[in-house]
Design a protein around this motif. Structure first.
Motif, PDB file in Angstrom:
ATOM      1  N   GLN A   1     -32.918 -32.033 -15.720  1.00  0.00           N
ATOM      2  CA  GLN A   1     -31.453 -33.705 -15.819  1.00  0.00           C
ATOM      3  C   GLN A   1     -31.270 -32.656 -17.214  1.00  0.00           C
ATOM      4  OE1 GLN A   1     -33.474 -37.473 -14.852  1.00  0.00           O
ATOM      5  NE2 GLN A   1     -31.833 -38.133 -16.014  1.00  0.00           N
ATOM      6  N   ARG A   2     -32.580 -32.311 -17.821  1.00  0.00           N
ATOM      7  CA  ARG A   2     -33.006 -32.250 -19.684  1.00  0.00           C
ATOM      8  C   ARG A   2     -31.747 -31.140 -19.864  1.00  0.00           C
ATOM      9  NH1 ARG A   2     -35.692 -29.831 -23.285  1.00  0.00           N
ATOM     10  NH2 ARG A   2     -36.290 -30.651 -25.442  1.00  0.00           N
ATOM     11  N   ALA A   3     -32.002 -30.649 -18.966  1.00  0.00           N
ATOM     12  CA  ALA A   3     -30.492 -29.422 -19.088  1.00  0.00           C
ATOM     13  C   ALA A   3     -28.986 -29.365 -19.220  1.00  0.00           C
ATOM     14  CB  ALA A   3     -31.362 -27.819 -18.772  1.00  0.00           C
ATOM     15  N   GLU A   4     -28.858 -30.502 -18.394  1.00  0.00           N
ATOM     16  CA  GLU A   4     -27.427 -30.745 -18.252  1.00  0.00           C
ATOM     17  C   GLU A   4     -27.235 -31.604 -18.911  1.00  0.00           C
ATOM     18  OE1 GLU A   4     -28.013 -31.973 -13.947  1.00  0.00           O
ATOM     19  OE2 GLU A   4     -26.913 -29.788 -13.427  1.00  0.00           O
ATOM     20  N   SER A   5     -28.156 -32.521 -19.776  1.00  0.00           N
ATOM     21  CA  SER A   5     -27.871 -33.378 -19.772  1.00  0.00           C
ATOM     22  C   SER A   5     -27.534 -32.531 -22.292  1.00  0.00           C
ATOM     23  CB  SER A   5     -28.383 -34.449 -20.800  1.00  0.00           C
ATOM     24  OG  SER A   5     -30.236 -34.179 -21.173  1.00  0.00           O
ATOM     25  N   PHE A   6     -28.033 -31.667 -22.329  1.00  0.00           N
ATOM     26  CA  PHE A   6     -27.281 -30.663 -23.375  1.00  0.00           C
ATOM     27  C   PHE A   6     -26.280 -31.047 -23.823  1.00  0.00           C
ATOM     28  CE2 PHE A   6     -27.752 -26.973 -26.075  1.00  0.00           C
ATOM     29  CZ  PHE A   6     -29.078 -27.744 -27.361  1.00  0.00           C
ATOM     30  N   GLY A   7     -25.654 -30.960 -22.960  1.00  0.00           N
ATOM     31  CA  GLY A   7     -23.728 -30.388 -22.896  1.00  0.00           C
ATOM     32  C   GLY A   7     -23.273 -31.409 -24.217  1.00  0.00           C
ATOM     33  N   GLY A   8     -23.591 -32.920 -23.258  1.00  0.00           N
ATOM     34  CA  GLY A   8     -23.383 -34.246 -24.079  1.00  0.00           C
ATOM     35  C   GLY A   8     -23.320 -34.060 -25.417  1.00  0.00           C
ATOM     36  N   ARG A   9     -24.548 -34.661 -25.837  1.00  0.00           N
ATOM     37  CA  ARG A   9     -24.994 -34.236 -27.223  1.00  0.00           C
ATOM     38  C   ARG A   9     -24.427 -32.697 -28.129  1.00  0.00           C
ATOM     39  NH1 ARG A   9     -30.101 -34.376 -24.742  1.00  0.00           N
ATOM     40  NH2 ARG A   9     -30.511 -32.468 -25.509  1.00  0.00           N
ATOM     41  N   LEU A  10     -24.466 -32.090 -27.665  1.00  0.00           N
ATOM     42  CA  LEU A  10     -24.022 -31.125 -28.022  1.00  0.00           C
ATOM     43  C   LEU A  10     -22.314 -31.278 -28.414  1.00  0.00           C
ATOM     44  CD1 LEU A  10     -23.493 -27.957 -29.514  1.00  0.00           C
ATOM     45  CD2 LEU A  10     -22.964 -27.734 -27.517  1.00  0.00           C
ATOM     46  N   ARG A  11     -21.639 -31.877 -27.704  1.00  0.00           N
ATOM     47  CA  ARG A  11     -20.491 -32.270 -27.891  1.00  0.00           C
ATOM     48  C   ARG A  11     -19.940 -33.163 -28.673  1.00  0.00           C
ATOM     49  NH1 ARG A  11     -20.065 -30.315 -22.199  1.00  0.00           N
ATOM     50  NH2 ARG A  11     -20.537 -32.656 -21.653  1.00  0.00           N
ATOM     51  N   ALA A  12     -20.570 -34.354 -29.192  1.00  0.00           N
ATOM     52  CA  ALA A  12     -20.424 -35.296 -30.146  1.00  0.00           C
ATOM     53  C   ALA A  12     -21.063 -34.806 -31.368  1.00  0.00           C
ATOM     54  CB  ALA A  12     -22.120 -36.517 -29.665  1.00  0.00           C
ATOM     55  N   SER A  13     -21.655 -33.459 -31.705  1.00  0.00           N
ATOM     56  CA  SER A  13     -22.097 -33.145 -32.483  1.00  0.00           C
ATOM     57  C   SER A  13     -20.780 -32.624 -32.816  1.00  0.00           C
ATOM     58  CB  SER A  13     -23.303 -31.936 -32.614  1.00  0.00           C
ATOM     59  OG  SER A  13     -23.388 -30.670 -31.778  1.00  0.00           O
ATOM     60  N   LEU A  14     -20.058 -31.563 -32.414  1.00  0.00           N
ATOM     61  CA  LEU A  14     -18.956 -31.129 -32.729  1.00  0.00           C
ATOM     62  C   LEU A  14     -17.481 -31.539 -33.329  1.00  0.00           C
ATOM     63  CD1 LEU A  14     -19.241 -29.009 -29.621  1.00  0.00           C
ATOM     64  CD2 LEU A  14     -20.189 -28.030 -31.668  1.00  0.00           C
ATOM     65  N   ALA A  15     -17.741 -32.707 -32.832  1.00  0.00           N
ATOM     66  CA  ALA A  15     -16.402 -33.655 -34.031  1.00  0.00           C
ATOM     67  C   ALA A  15     -16.379 -33.852 -34.862  1.00  0.00           C
ATOM     68  CB  ALA A  15     -17.015 -35.405 -32.567  1.00  0.00           C
ATOM     69  N   VAL A  16     -14.975 -33.847 -35.442  1.00  0.00           N
ATOM     70  CA  VAL A  16     -14.798 -33.695 -36.288  1.00  0.00           C
ATOM     71  C   VAL A  16     -13.511 -34.964 -36.631  1.00  0.00           C
ATOM     72  CG1 VAL A  16     -12.527 -32.446 -37.000  1.00  0.00           C
ATOM     73  CG2 VAL A  16     -14.164 -32.884 -38.594  1.00  0.00           C
ATOM     74  N   PRO A  17     -13.915 -35.923 -38.145  1.00  0.00           N
ATOM     75  CA  PRO A  17     -12.582 -37.063 -38.142  1.00  0.00           C
ATOM     76  C   PRO A  17     -11.676 -36.880 -38.000  1.00  0.00           C
ATOM     77  CG  PRO A  17     -14.453 -37.504 -39.501  1.00  0.00           C
ATOM     78  CD  PRO A  17     -14.787 -35.522 -38.682  1.00  0.00           C
ATOM     79  N   ALA A  18     -10.652 -37.353 -37.502  1.00  0.00           N
ATOM     80  CA  ALA A  18      -9.207 -37.072 -37.808  1.00  0.00           C
ATOM     81  C   ALA A  18      -8.635 -37.212 -38.793  1.00  0.00           C
ATOM     82  CB  ALA A  18      -8.687 -37.942 -36.631  1.00  0.00           C
ATOM     83  N   ASP A  19      -9.213 -37.599 -39.960  1.00  0.00           N
ATOM     84  CA  ASP A  19      -8.668 -37.278 -41.617  1.00  0.00           C
ATOM     85  C   ASP A  19      -9.249 -36.414 -42.332  1.00  0.00           C
ATOM     86  OD1 ASP A  19     -11.085 -38.394 -41.750  1.00  0.00           O
ATOM     87  OD2 ASP A  19     -10.514 -40.256 -42.811  1.00  0.00           O
ATOM     88  N   ALA A  20     -10.151 -35.648 -41.453  1.00  0.00           N
ATOM     89  CA  ALA A  20     -11.063 -34.305 -41.884  1.00  0.00           C
ATOM     90  C   ALA A  20      -9.285 -33.385 -43.015  1.00  0.00           C
ATOM     91  CB  ALA A  20     -11.052 -33.507 -41.582  1.00  0.00           C
ATOM     92  N   THR A  21      -9.966 -33.686 -44.268  1.00  0.00           N
ATOM     93  CA  THR A  21      -8.241 -32.052 -45.118  1.00  0.00           C
ATOM     94  C   THR A  21      -9.336 -30.703 -43.879  1.00  0.00           C
ATOM     95  OG1 THR A  21     -10.489 -31.608 -46.387  1.00  0.00           O
ATOM     96  CG2 THR A  21      -8.745 -33.862 -46.613  1.00  0.00           C
ATOM     97  N   ALA A  22      -8.159 -29.803 -44.286  1.00  0.00           N
ATOM     98  CA  ALA A  22      -8.406 -28.493 -44.068  1.00  0.00           C
ATOM     99  C   ALA A  22      -9.503 -27.771 -44.586  1.00  0.00           C
ATOM    100  CB  ALA A  22      -7.374 -27.760 -44.522  1.00  0.00           C
TER     101      ALA A  22
END
Length: 907
Positions: free
Chosen positions: A476-497
């Motif tokens: 269960q801990r291994a499978e939950s890792f993906g959610g935490r990773l995806r959250a860390s990959l996000a960038v604000p929509a208004d970010a500059t290049a």
């Protein structure tokens, strides 16, 4: 050097003396003339001569009416050899029927007269797509020797022009995707060398790759006997560093080709046992000339040479050796280490034969740097990657010299490759006997001081302990890792290049590697548990019995993905109107309809759901430059069309997978029974331990795919940010199109955002990348002197008996038609056919669901393809050398996945 100065014999440059030609005139004079002009200007001993330019060809053949032939050739597939031959014959007929224009004839006569009165000459074709660094067209057009007289020269010129359209030349260009309208032919006319002995010289060994060995083939008379293969020449190998001649193999030299008085040549029979055609001094002189030519060009050369009756050495032709694999690039800012080095191709270990884009390589430098920093290695410039990271031929290599010279490394690394890419392990082990790689490190401390901090930071001991005591919680801990990773990959929509580019570098430089120590210990424990179970079960538990437990594994994201696509196909089949669209439109057209929202609802919504979960995947997905399925679903739609052809319920992949899982569970119970067969408390304890070990094997082994799955999620997020940056650069004119950013690296992308233009750089890199796509032979291991150790190994006895041998990967025997597929994009695999591929990554595995078997040139028993094949119950053999070249599509073969053999039917 007795060079004759030939004037520019025409006001518009129809004829040029060789001394007036340089390498920058390729489009005007063709590859052969450009090289001869370059060597002439360098002061090398080249026979004098001149060149009729491509303008002369175009002016002469223009009235011939080739436009219709060009169009027909462009519309003809490269496999339609009969049609190509018919069109080639028509082109030759048209050209041979034209008269040489008067101004061209006059220019040729003037230049020929400058060489001497009725001097014998060689008239050679020089195509604009010939003798290039990455494609040799040698021998595709004609050469005429010992031509005497101006009229004979003009006739030979016309025949050279026509030879641009020989069957072999037309087929060669069609295979290499060269448009017929883009090629033209120049013609070189050179004074003949009345050769006492002649032949070819390679300034590097073309078989082994060794850069310090010159290889010479020689025979009496004109070099045509050697080049055409009419004789078995004397063969010499020279160590260019020492001048030693470690190898001389005499040839039979049965005939000699000699010039005839007045023109033409004749073949004469030579007496047997005529002795060597070169003495040691001549061999060394040739090797020295080769070194001079190679130094001038900066690359190994394929040289034709001749020695005349006065013992003068002449260079007749020089071109790059196109078959040598490039040496690893120097490390930026770091000195090259002393001594010979061992480089292992990491690309092949990942199932990737194609080159990586420049941004894909740059991404791996950052990712490798993250690994090095975690292990406590010094990393002066993260964008350059760690010291072991190298690039060669636009592919990833790792300097394994310290591993090969370490007693601990010799034990661990080959065993890892035994299950990843077995032939690489074999090649490495054979290097252990080479005294140049003697062990210099015997203590494990150097390894431990780098591994222990990574394991501690990744909480590996805690993960393993949890997996042993509370396996469900660990899962269960291994499978939950993906959610935490995806959250860390996000960038604000208004970010500059610029912010997006920085974020992409942060992902690669710090967020992805922690996935490995967080998840990989679980599948490692799963496979270790299988080995422990085998030991505990005792007699009767051979490797085949244990491997059967790995069939139909749960918790494998790759098989879950493939089955999800199969379930979508099942839903589509249930609606005949929706299924019918796959018969009436190509995958490319279906992809266009999907993007416009025009597919039937079950297809449109079902595909959208599949891509929402798995759209970050792709073929060659470790390369940032490769489009994801969400970018272009054409491949997936093609796979769906293939699935819809499977109408036998018994062969349905989900049923096959469920059967495999039941068989694995039954095998597990048999092993438990074997362990407890001795009876008593000891037997019961042994059976309980085996059950627990095998339960963890079934639970955790399928997680083998999860670390890469999450890493690819991260790579897809990086690609998304880079694509946004590329769109801005294209809008500002810094590059031509948004995808051009994948032909830059991160530092260049930052400079482009600051205003620099990279349009020309990208164009050059795209051309080099496209050329590398055609390279088929990639060395598993490469030494720093160019040696390919695998090329030194003698062929196995199985191959001589018609049996192809590899590594067993999935048990079972099947006889069926083979389908050789080099690129899964758009590939069609009929249900039941045996897939023959160079390698596979998860992007290939949707094809497995309808395959009857699998043969791979690369891989080990636990490479991606082998794992998935076992889970689907498909017989598979991996690590079969040159399988895609030896086996032909449509050929019936018998594959024995237990024995690791592939046999053509009837052999």
């Amino acid at each position: 050097m007795n060079q004759v100065s030939t004037p520019d014999a025409s006001a518009d440059g129809l004829v040029l003396g060789l001394e007036l030609i340089d390498a920058g005139m390729l489009a005007r004079v063709g590859g052969k003339a450009a090289n001869l002009g370059e060597t002439t200007r360098a002061g090398l001993p080249v026979p004098p001569g001149f060149c009729l330019t491509t303008e002369a060809y175009r002016r002469a053949v223009g009235p011939a009416g080739l436009e219709d032939v060009h169009g027909a050739l462009a519309a003809t597939g490269d496999h339609d050899l009969a049609a190509l031959a018919t069109l080639a014959a028509r082109a030759r007929e048209l050209i041979l029927g034209v008269d040489v224009p008067p101004e061209i004839a006059a220019a040729v006569r003037e230049s020929y007269a400058a060489l001497g009165t009725d001097v014998p000459v060689a008239v050679r074709s020089s195509a604009t797509a010939e003798d290039l660094p990455l494609a040799s067209f040698a021998g595709q057009q004609d050469t005429y020797l010992n031509v005497v007289g101006a009229d004979a020269v003009l006739d030979a010129v016309r025949r050279c022009w026509a030879s641009l359209w020989t069957d072999r030349a037309v087929a060669y260009r069609a295979t290499h995707g060269i448009s017929p309208s883009t090629v033209a032919l120049a013609v070189v006319v050179q004074r003949m060398v009345d050769a006492a002995v002649a032949g070819v010289l390679f300034t590097a060994n073309p078989v082994t790759g060794r850069r310090h060995e010159a290889v010479i083939d020689a025979s009496p008379g004109l070099g045509e006997a050697v080049v055409s293969g009419a004789v078995n020449p004397d063969h010499f190998v020279v160590d260019t560093a020492t001048g030693a001649i470690p190898e001389w193999r005499p040839g039979d030299k049965a005939i000699s080709i000699r010039p005839l008085p007045g023109g033409g040549t004749e073949r004469t029979v030579l007496p047997p046992d005529s002795g060597p055609s070169l003495d040691d001094a001549q061999v060394r002189e040739l090797a020295a000339l080769g070194s001079t030519v190679e130094q001038h060009y900066g690359a190994p050369q394929d040289i034709e040479w001749a020695i005349d009756a006065a013992d003068k050495l002449w260079l007749v032709q020089s071109r790059p050796i196109t078959t040598l694999y490039p040496l690893p690039d120097p490390r930026p800012g770091l000195p090259e280490p002393d001594g010979i080095r061992v480089f292992l191709c990491f690309s092949l270990a990942q199932g990737l034969t194609r080159p990586l884009t420049p941004m894909g390589l740059a991404g791996f430098r950052l990712l490798a740097g993250s690994v090095a920093r975690s292990a406590g290695f010094d990393l002066p410039e993260p964008r350059n990657g760690p010291a072991p990271y190298r690039q060669a031929g636009q592919r990833l290599f790792v300097d394994l010299t310290p591993v090969v010279r370490s007693s601990v490394g010799r034990v661990i690394v080959p065993r890892v490759f035994d299950i990843m890419e077995a032939r690489s392990a074999t090649v490495l082990r054979r290097l252990f006997a080479d005294p140049r790689f003697a062990v210099t490190t015997r203590s494990p401390w150097r390894l431990l001081r780098h591994v222990v901090p990574v394991a501690a930071k990744g909480r590996v001991p805690e993960t393993l302990l949890r997996a042993l005591l509370r396996p469900e919680a660990a899962l269960q801990r291994a499978e939950s890792f993906g959610g935490r990773l995806r959250a860390s990959l996000a960038v604000p929509a208004d970010a500059t290049a610029s912010e997006r580019l920085d974020h992409a570098e942060r992902i690669l430089g710090g967020k992805l590697f922690p996935i490995v120590p967080a998840v990989l210990p679980l599948p490692a424990l799963g496979f270790a548990s299988l080995a422990v179970a085998g030991k505990l079960a005792g007699a009767g538990t051979n490797s085949g019995a244990l491997q059967a437990v790995l069939r139909g594994l749960p918790n494998n994201v790759t098989t879950e993905m493939d089955l999800a696509l199969w379930h979508l196909a099942t839903a589509i089949r249930a609606q005949p109107a929706a299924a019918a669209i796959f018969d009436g439109a190509s995958p490319k057209e279906l992809a266009r309809q999907y993007r416009s929202g025009g597919l039937p609802a079950v297809v449109q919504s079902g595909l959208a759901g599949f891509l929402a979960r798995y759209g970050h995947r792709a073929v060659a997905e470790i390369d940032l430059g490769m489009p994801r399925w969400s970018d272009d679903p054409t491949h997936i739609l093609g796979v769906l069309a293939n699935y819809l052809k499977l109408d036998d319920p018994a062969l349905a992949p989900d049923r096959q997978f469920a059967n495999a899982a039941r068989e694995a569970e039954a095998q597990m119970e048999r092993l438990v029974a074997v362990a407890g067969s001795r009876g008593g408390p000891a037997g019961r304890l042994r059976a309980r331990l085996v059950r627990g070990a095998l339960r963890r094997t079934r639970m955790f082994a399928g997680l083998r795919e999860l670390p890469k799955y999450h890493i690819v999620e991260g790579l897809a997020a990086v690609r998304k940010e880079l694509a946004a940056v590329g769109a801005e650069l294209a809008a500002d004119g810094r590059v031509v199109e948004a995808d051009d950013i994948f032909f830059l690296d991160f530092a260049e992308a930052h400079r482009a955002l600051a205003g620099a233009s990279f349009r020309e750089v990208v164009a050059e890199r795209r051309e080099a990348y496209d050329a590398e796509l055609g390279r088929r032979r990639i060395p598993r291991v490469l030494l720093s002197d160019g040696t390919e150790p695998e090329a030194l190994q003698a062929a196995g006895t199985g191959a001589a008996a018609g049996v192809l041998s590899g590594t067993p990967a999935s048990a079972g025997t099947v006889t069926a038609r083979a389908r050789v597929i080099l690129d899964p994009q758009g590939a069609a695999l009929e249900p039941g056919e045996i897939l023959v591929a160079p390698s596979t990554d998860p992007g290939w595995t949707p094809l497995f669901l309808t395959a009857g078997g699998l043969v791979m040139e690369m891989g080990g028993p636990n490479s991606h393809g082998a794992v998935v094949a076992r889970e689907y119950g498909i017989p598979a053999v991996v690590g079969v050398p040159d399988a895609t070249a030896i086996i032909s599509s449509g050929q019936v073969i018998t594959l024995d996945g237990g024995a690791g053999t592939v046999v053509p039917a009837g052999d």
